[in-house]
Design an enzyme around this catalytic site. Structure first.
Site, mmCIF file in Angstrom:
data_model
loop_
_atom_site.group_PDB
_atom_site.id
_atom_site.type_symbol
_atom_site.label_atom_id
_atom_site.label_comp_id
_atom_site.label_asym_id
_atom_site.label_seq_id
_atom_site.Cartn_x
_atom_site.Cartn_y
_atom_site.Cartn_z
ATOM 1 N N THR A 62 -9.426 -5.906 7.932
ATOM 2 C CA THR A 62 -8.300 -5.280 7.245
ATOM 3 C C THR A 62 -7.215 -6.305 6.954
ATOM 4 O O THR A 62 -7.422 -7.508 7.143
ATOM 5 C CB THR A 62 -7.790 -4.041 8.041
ATOM 6 N N LYS A 66 -8.769 -9.578 4.114
ATOM 7 C CA LYS A 66 -9.849 -9.090 3.242
ATOM 8 C C LYS A 66 -10.254 -10.107 2.175
ATOM 9 O O LYS A 66 -11.415 -10.195 1.807
ATOM 10 C CB LYS A 66 -9.434 -7.779 2.571
ATOM 11 N N ASP A 102 -14.346 -0.047 0.461
ATOM 12 C CA ASP A 102 -13.149 0.681 0.005
ATOM 13 C C ASP A 102 -13.419 1.354 -1.348
ATOM 14 O O ASP A 102 -12.985 2.482 -1.590
ATOM 15 C CB ASP A 102 -11.951 -0.265 -0.146
HETATM 16 P P1 NAP Z 1 -1.871 -5.792 -1.071
HETATM 17 O O1 NAP Z 1 -3.058 -6.578 -1.512
HETATM 18 O O2 NAP Z 1 -0.800 -6.456 -0.274
HETATM 19 O O3 NAP Z 1 -1.193 -5.158 -2.424
HETATM 20 C C1 NAP Z 1 -0.037 -4.392 -2.355
HETATM 21 C C2 NAP Z 1 0.430 -4.021 -3.774
HETATM 22 O O4 NAP Z 1 1.583 -3.188 -3.621
HETATM 23 C C3 NAP Z 1 0.848 -5.209 -4.630
HETATM 24 O O5 NAP Z 1 0.416 -5.010 -5.944
HETATM 25 C C4 NAP Z 1 2.384 -5.181 -4.555
HETATM 26 O O6 NAP Z 1 3.033 -5.573 -5.751
HETATM 27 C C5 NAP Z 1 2.665 -3.699 -4.388
HETATM 28 N N1 NAP Z 1 3.925 -3.526 -3.648
HETATM 29 C C6 NAP Z 1 4.141 -3.802 -2.336
HETATM 30 N N2 NAP Z 1 5.428 -3.525 -2.023
HETATM 31 C C7 NAP Z 1 6.027 -3.076 -3.155
HETATM 32 C C8 NAP Z 1 7.345 -2.646 -3.467
HETATM 33 N N3 NAP Z 1 8.306 -2.578 -2.540
HETATM 34 N N4 NAP Z 1 7.609 -2.240 -4.745
HETATM 35 C C9 NAP Z 1 6.633 -2.279 -5.691
HETATM 36 N N5 NAP Z 1 5.369 -2.699 -5.452
HETATM 37 C C10 NAP Z 1 5.063 -3.078 -4.209
HETATM 38 O O7 NAP Z 1 -2.308 -4.543 -0.188
HETATM 39 P P2 NAP Z 1 -3.695 -3.709 -0.299
HETATM 40 O O8 NAP Z 1 -4.745 -4.377 0.518
HETATM 41 O O9 NAP Z 1 -3.976 -3.458 -1.732
HETATM 42 O O10 NAP Z 1 -3.305 -2.358 0.464
HETATM 43 C C11 NAP Z 1 -2.293 -1.529 -0.052
HETATM 44 C C12 NAP Z 1 -2.311 -0.172 0.622
HETATM 45 O O11 NAP Z 1 -3.525 0.495 0.326
HETATM 46 C C13 NAP Z 1 -2.278 -0.219 2.154
HETATM 47 O O12 NAP Z 1 -0.952 -0.226 2.580
HETATM 48 C C14 NAP Z 1 -3.029 1.035 2.569
HETATM 49 O O13 NAP Z 1 -2.113 2.076 2.830
HETATM 50 C C15 NAP Z 1 -3.834 1.403 1.344
HETATM 51 N N6 NAP Z 1 -5.280 1.365 1.648
HETATM 52 C C16 NAP Z 1 -5.872 2.539 2.046
HETATM 53 C C17 NAP Z 1 -7.218 2.557 2.333
HETATM 54 C C18 NAP Z 1 -7.860 3.847 2.782
HETATM 55 O O14 NAP Z 1 -9.002 3.792 3.260
HETATM 56 N N7 NAP Z 1 -7.218 4.988 2.636
HETATM 57 C C19 NAP Z 1 -8.008 1.402 2.206
HETATM 58 C C20 NAP Z 1 -7.369 0.218 1.774
HETATM 59 C C21 NAP Z 1 -6.001 0.219 1.517
HETATM 60 P P3 NAP Z 1 3.305 -7.139 -6.139
HETATM 61 O O15 NAP Z 1 2.024 -7.601 -6.766
HETATM 62 O O16 NAP Z 1 4.438 -7.071 -7.078
HETATM 63 O O17 NAP Z 1 3.619 -7.839 -4.834
#
Ligand code: NAP
Length: 273
Positions: A62, A66, A102
């Site tokens: 996680t 990843k 995922d």
């Molecule tokens: P990540 O790679 O860090 O990407 C996060 C994204 O969110 C980026 O595009 C970022 O935008 C945007 N973001 C973060 N903070 C923000 C803010 N304050 N305002 C606007 N945009 C913002 O994270 P990830 O791996 O994709 O995971 C994201 C979320 O997905 C996790 O927190 C989790 O809750 C969820 N998830 C759920 C599952 C499930 O099984 N249910 C599985 C995987 C993930 P920028 O590009 O501008 O930084």
């Protein structure tokens, strides 16, 4: 007696994860003698070292490893390569293979809930979860558009995977049936935050949050109040875990047990999804 199979979750932090609880419940229901522990690692190299040292049969990966663990594996499944992220490692002999469940987890849950083919999706975010979402939706005949704070990242994702994109400021003009939040905005402990202004929500028929802790985010509460049908991230979470068990054991996972375990822990219920 054969020694128990050993599995682990690697991340940083890991204390909040429900994967150990869900997988242990699944193993028990399957009658397996298997361990699953959460391990906080410093970097991706340490993930691989600890995997081998502990002689694991498989692992979940996680945030934040990843993407960084991918080039360190002996082989990577084509889908995980395309998404650019691995959330599952499987040991095959002495070789470590990487997969991404995922995308499967999200598609599985969306098909149960609203269907994918022919629907238009607005995806908030352009990180790993968004990449998995776009891949899954395109594969199943959906039409995703990516909206992200950093527009250049949305553009790159769209270019790589072959979908539409727009700056986050254009969300108010989105023409989509389903809104999916893949940003962490609203996740525990910052549960008072929401990624979308409430006035914009009524233009979507369906609103899903990939966040599952809390089970009902502010986004989902406001979407329900605006008349949208809502879906929590719990179903996707169970789906990705089920995909991991299939890869590790080549057996059918006990989906109902896994879902009940997660919902009981989060204080949610099936009626909410
Ligand atoms: P990540 O790679 O860090 O990407 C996060 C994204 O969110 C980026 O595009 C970022 O935008 C945007 N973001 C973060 N903070 C923000 C803010 N304050 N305002 C606007 N945009 C913002 O994270 P990830 O791996 O994709 O995971 C994201 C979320 O997905 C996790 O927190 C989790 O809750 C969820 N998830 C759920 C599952 C499930 O099984 N249910 C599985 C995987 C993930 P920028 O590009 O501008 O930084």
């Amino acid at each position: 007696m054969t020694p128990p199979l050993r599995f682990a979750l690697f991340g940083n932090p890991v204390a909040q994860s429900l994967s150990p609880l869900m997988h242990k419940a699944a193993f028990a229901a399957m009658g397996l003698t298997a361990d699953y522990e959460a391990i906080r690692a410093g970097d991706a190299t340490e993930v691989i070292r600890l995997f081998r040292e502990r002689d694991l049969a498989g692992a979940s990966v996680t945030i934040p490893f990843k993407a960084s663990v991918l080039p360190l594996l002996d082989e990577v499944d084509e889908e995980a390569s395309r998404i650019g992220a691995v959330n599952t490692i499987v040991r095959r002999g002495n070789r470590l293979a990487g997969y991404n469940t995922d995308a499967f987890g999200l598609a599985f849950d969306l098909e149960l809930w609203c269907g994918i083919r022919g629907r238009r999706f607005a995806i908030l975010g352009a990180g790993g979860a968004a990449r998995a979402a776009v891949h899954a939706l395109l594969k199943a005949g959906g039409m995703p558009t990516v909206y992200n704070r950093t527009a250049a990242k949305a553009e790159t994702l769209a270019g790589n995977l072959g979908c539409a994109w727009a700056p986050l400021t254009a969300l108010g003009a989105a023409e989509a049936d389903v809104l999916i939040n893949t940003t962490p905005i609203g996740m525990f402990p910052k549960t008072g935050e929401t990624p979308v202004e409430k006035a914009l929500l009524s233009r979507f028929t369906f609103v899903m949050d990939t966040i599952y802790n809390p089970i009902r985010t502010r986004l989902l509460a406001e979407a329900a109040a605006a008349g949208c049908r809502t879906r929590t991230g719990a179903g996707m979470f169970v789906g990705q875990g089920a995909g991991q068990i299939r890869l590790w054991m080549d057996r059918e996972p006990p989906l109902a047990v896994m879902r009940r375990t997660v919902l009981e822990k989060l204080g949610g219920n099936d009626a909410e999804d």
